[in-house]
Design an enzyme around this catalytic site. Structure first.
Site, PDB file in Angstrom:
ATOM      1  N   HIS A 167      -2.597   2.532 -10.528  1.00  0.00           N
ATOM      2  CA  HIS A 167      -2.061   3.616 -11.365  1.00  0.00           C
ATOM      3  C   HIS A 167      -3.031   4.184 -12.395  1.00  0.00           C
ATOM      4  CE1 HIS A 167       1.740   2.941  -9.409  1.00  0.00           C
ATOM      5  NE2 HIS A 167       1.666   1.663  -9.717  1.00  0.00           N
ATOM      6  N   SER A 201       6.843   1.057  -9.065  1.00  0.00           N
ATOM      7  CA  SER A 201       5.625   1.218  -8.258  1.00  0.00           C
ATOM      8  C   SER A 201       5.956   1.104  -6.768  1.00  0.00           C
ATOM      9  CB  SER A 201       4.564   0.207  -8.709  1.00  0.00           C
ATOM     10  OG  SER A 201       3.334   0.451  -8.067  1.00  0.00           O
TER      11      SER A 201
END
Length: 309
Positions: A201, A92
């Site tokens: 996400h 990430s």
């Protein structure tokens, strides 16, 4: 020396006092934080060393802090004559750290960019309306099915494939709670709500991604000096437009960490070094590919051992 890769952690690896021992041994750590502080307009090192934790844990401050910590450790590695890794990847936010260390994005640009990324993420979902839960001990397909059946017009989906049997789901808080219960009913060992304010996400992040795309377009991207495996497609892109596009899509698509580590192992890599605070990715590695070894490079003794390999 065996083939090795560098992996960079994401949010959740921060802690007050992180890298204190490294900073005491290597002045470049604090110098790197001073550069970040100049880009941000506040003392980032003081925040990481003194807290308070609730400030450090605000996503728009967590992200620059972790990026800077990883870049500082990379600079120590280079300064000490460490060899270049075969590949890089980041979880990430860690993908930005990897891109800085691979020479794709200028450090000061990246620090400001991830601060904005954090603000855009926080703005996308009103406080208290989003949630994330870690689902332990259930297969990916069953988790996806539980999310679909629990949505009831809201958003909930798998967002981090961290290792086999460890998947994080995110979306509207109530939908995440319903999906967590459905996962447990389907045989999951645990459904652990995570203490986060932003459901990363998932589809709720699309407005943040649109804003991020505008900012990414303003930044110069260079060709990577080391291949970086991206989260969203598990591919090593070299073209600036493709790298930008993958970063935009990353914000509202799952982090394919399991597949990323499998891909790295398939390239002949035998060891992963985690470049950042904590040991989250080190812990996941063996669960993904049992022939891979991993260690964290955030303490002087660990760094010395790695340099002599």
């Amino acid at each position: 020396m065996t083939q090795f890769a560098f992996v960079f952690p994401g949010q959740g690896s921060q802690s007050v006092g992180m890298l204190a021992e490294m900073a005491a041994n290597y002045p470049i750590v604090e110098e790197t934080f001073a550069e970040a502080s100049a880009a941000l307009g506040y003392d980032l090192w003081a925040l990481t060393q003194q807290g308070p934790a609730e400030e450090l844990n605000k996503t728009w401050q967590t992200q620059p802090a972790l990026l800077t910590a990883s870049v500082a450790l990379w600079r120590v590695w280079q300064q000490q004559g460490g060899k270049m890794p075969a590949l890089m990847a980041g979880h990430s936010l860690g993908e930005y750290s990897a891109l800085v260390c691979a020479g794709v994005i200028n450090f000061a640009d990246a620090v400001r960019l991830v601060e904005m990324r954090g603000k855009f993420m926080q703005e996308a979902v009103p406080e208290g309306t989003g949630g994330m839960s870690a689902i332990i001990g259930l297969d990916d397909a069953s988790i996806a099915k539980a999310c679909e059946e629990s949505a009831e017009g809201q958003v909930v989906s798998p967002v981090n494939f961290n290792s086999p049997g460890q998947v994080v789901i995110a979306g509207h808080k109530e939908a995440v709670e319903r999906a967590g219960a459905a996962c447990k009913a389907a045989g999951a060992k645990r459904a652990l709500p995570l203490p986060v304010s932003v459901p990363s996400h998932c589809a709720l992040m699309k407005p943040a991604a649109d804003k991020l795309a505008v900012e990414l377009a303003k930044i110069t991207f260079s060709a990577p000096t080391v291949p970086v495996v991206n989260n969203v497609d598990v591919k090593c892109e070299t073209d600036a437009a493709a790298i930008r596009d993958a970063l935009v899509r990353q914000l509202y698509n799952p982090v394919q960490w399991t597949k990323s580590v499998e891909f790295i192992a398939a390239q002949g890599v035998e060891h992963l070094y985690e470049v950042g605070p904590g040991k989250v990715l080190t812990g996941l590695t063996k669960r993904i590919v049992d022939t891979l070894t991993a260690s964290a490079l955030n303490e002087p003794a660990a760094l010395s051992a790695a340099l002599t390999q």
